[in-house]
Write an enzyme that holds these catalytic residues in place. Structure first.
Site, PDB file in Angstrom:
ATOM      1  N   LYS A 154     -44.216 -13.470  10.511  1.00 39.47           N
ATOM      2  CA  LYS A 154     -43.514 -14.643   9.966  1.00 39.47           C
ATOM      3  C   LYS A 154     -43.040 -15.584  11.087  1.00 39.47           C
ATOM      4  CE  LYS A 154     -40.997 -11.683   7.635  1.00 39.47           C
ATOM      5  NZ  LYS A 154     -41.862 -10.496   7.679  1.00 39.47           N
ATOM      6  N   THR A 232     -37.804 -13.267  22.300  1.00 35.84           N
ATOM      7  CA  THR A 232     -36.724 -13.390  21.307  1.00 35.84           C
ATOM      8  C   THR A 232     -36.860 -12.272  20.278  1.00 35.84           C
ATOM      9  OG1 THR A 232     -38.034 -14.883  19.921  1.00 35.84           O
ATOM     10  CG2 THR A 232     -36.584 -15.928  21.524  1.00 35.84           C
ATOM     11  N   ARG A 234     -37.248  -8.100  20.754  1.00 37.06           N
ATOM     12  CA  ARG A 234     -36.358  -6.964  21.041  1.00 37.06           C
ATOM     13  C   ARG A 234     -36.430  -6.685  22.541  1.00 37.06           C
ATOM     14  NH1 ARG A 234     -34.200  -7.914  17.043  1.00 37.06           N
ATOM     15  NH2 ARG A 234     -33.899  -6.643  15.185  1.00 37.06           N
ATOM     16  N   GLU A 263     -28.534  -4.596  25.607  1.00 36.55           N
ATOM     17  CA  GLU A 263     -27.631  -5.620  25.076  1.00 36.55           C
ATOM     18  C   GLU A 263     -26.464  -5.055  24.285  1.00 36.55           C
ATOM     19  OE1 GLU A 263     -30.498  -7.811  22.538  1.00 36.55           O
ATOM     20  OE2 GLU A 263     -29.253  -7.207  20.843  1.00 36.55           O
ATOM     21  N   HIS A 295     -28.625 -12.945  21.850  1.00 35.71           N
ATOM     22  CA  HIS A 295     -29.142 -12.594  20.520  1.00 35.71           C
ATOM     23  C   HIS A 295     -28.629 -13.577  19.457  1.00 35.71           C
ATOM     24  CE1 HIS A 295     -31.098  -8.965  18.395  1.00 35.71           C
ATOM     25  NE2 HIS A 295     -31.251 -10.035  17.653  1.00 35.71           N
ATOM     26  N   GLN A 296     -28.877 -14.856  19.709  1.00 34.55           N
ATOM     27  CA  GLN A 296     -28.390 -15.879  18.774  1.00 34.55           C
ATOM     28  C   GLN A 296     -29.523 -16.611  18.064  1.00 34.55           C
ATOM     29  OE1 GLN A 296     -26.664 -18.742  21.943  1.00 34.55           O
ATOM     30  NE2 GLN A 296     -27.513 -20.149  20.435  1.00 34.55           N
ATOM     31  N   PHE A 298     -31.272 -15.949  15.574  1.00 34.33           N
ATOM     32  CA  PHE A 298     -31.185 -15.925  14.099  1.00 34.33           C
ATOM     33  C   PHE A 298     -30.054 -16.821  13.580  1.00 34.33           C
ATOM     34  CE2 PHE A 298     -27.186 -13.746  13.193  1.00 34.33           C
ATOM     35  CZ  PHE A 298     -26.850 -13.303  14.459  1.00 34.33           C
TER      36      PHE A 298
END
Ligand code: NAD
Length: 333
Positions: A154, A232, A234, A263, A295-296, A298
């Site tokens: 996706k 972006t 894992r 992280e 981890h931003q 999303f």
């Protein structure tokens, strides 16, 4: 259903409280991350809701089962943090949010590429300090450059679509080529060919035992000198120690990360008045050609609304014994 949320911030509480308005689940928001130390907070809750860095290993799952938890609702897509075999053995169901605004992550990925290429992160600081020099800020046209996308699900598909708009040549590697990508002219190749031809490589495959340290010394040796690498997806897709060596030798010309293998010790917290003990991370942030976000990717309003809606629908479906399409099991892993 009574649901205990872990690793929550004010924004989680806000989006979930709004999405729960008509559903009336009994939601309790805990700030600590879930692990075997904090798992006792879940006592008495048939369902828990967790995020990317909560630790759902064998030990934690055993305690959850003993305490009566029967459902784990992941408010994320990835499920590499869950021991699914242990969950199945303990009769705990796991559900997730397989899709939520893939545009959020794809657009952030492009943001990292553009910022690193045109050194916008450095220009921002320079101009604020009255330094209007352009030395060291030269970039390249994205037009006609070759971008290698690893994983065209996706998110990877939307990255391809956006980059097509820039006039990039797109190469991709995925065991299951996407018809939509083929139609837009994406060239599927094997992994070694992608690694050796791409000017920019971006990772969009899940973390599995097969993809752990997919970007290792052998993979980097194959890459073009000065390649830009973006992750972006894992953190553990990349062997960070080898990447640091490759940044020092300039084999890697730019690195954009939204995820990092260790992280869970750092991200989502304000540690600005602490001494960070992770020397690998601290080395990474010294490079002028490395850009890290915590981890931003999303984190857009649309994605947060989708996450809250799907998570609560999953919980309702399981609570009322309806069919739930978002169950994760070790069989379909
Ligand atoms: P998806 O399941 O739609 O697509 C993943 C694709 O990777 C699939 O086409 C699959 O065939 C492919 N794939 C699997 N193993 C592969 C391998 N070894 N080599 C190449 N391709 C492989 O997933 P998605 O929604 O596009 O998400 C991709 C990843 O992005 C997730 O697994 C997650 O880790 C990450 N993610 C990150 C954030 C963030 O905020 N940074 C948010 C959401 C998702």
């Amino acid at each position: 259903m009574k649901v205990a949320f872990f690793s929550t911030k004010s924004y989680d509480r806000d989006f979930f409280t709004v999405a729960n308005y008509d559903r009336e689940h009994d939601l309790v928001f805990f700030e600590p991350r879930l692990d075997h130390h904090t798992v006792r907070l879940a006592k008495g809750y048939p369902a828990i809701c967790t995020f990317v860095n909560d630790k759902l290993d064998d030990v934690t799952l055993e305690i959850l089962a003993l305490q009566g938890t029967r459902l784990i609702a992941l408010r994320c897509a990835g499920f590499n943090q869950v021991d699914l075999k242990a969950a199945a053995r303990l009769n705990i169901q796991v559900v997730r949010v397989p899709a939520y605004s893939p545009y959020a992550v794809a657009e952030h990925t492009i943001g990292l590429m553009l910022t690193l290429n045109r050194k916008i992160h450095r220009a921002y600081n320079r101009v604020r300090e009255g330094n209007f020099s352009l030395d060291g800020l030269i970039g390249f046209d994205l037009h006609n450059r070759t971008v290698g996308i690893i994983g065209t699900g996706k998110i990877g598909q939307i990255v391809a679509q956006i980059l097509k708009g820039f006039g990039c040549q797109i190469m991709a590697y995925d065991m299951f080529p996407s018809p939509a990508c083929i139609e837009m002219g994406v060239n599927y190749v094997d992994l070694p060919k992608l690694l050796s031809h791409a000017d920019i490589i971006t990772l969009h495959c899940p973390l599995t035992p097969e993809t752990h340290h997919l970007i290792d010394r052998t993979a980097i040796d194959r890459m073009k000198s000065g390649v830009m690498l973006i992750n972006t997806s894992r953190g553990a897709l990349i062997d960070t120690a080898v990447v640091i060596e490759s940044l020092k030798s300039r084999k890697i010309g730019a690195l954009g990360l939204d995820v990092y293998e260790q992280e869970s010790e750092l991200f989502f917290e304000d540690l600005s008045d602490r001494i960070i003990q992770d020397d690998i991370f601290e080395r990474l942030v010294t490079f002028p050609n490395v850009l890290i976000t915590a981890h931003q990717a999303f984190f857009t309003t649309e994605a947060m609304q989708d996450i809250a809606e799907t998570t609560l629908t999953n919980i309702t479906e399981i609570a009322t014994n309806q069919l739930c399409a978002n169950i994760v099991s070790h069989i379909n892993k």
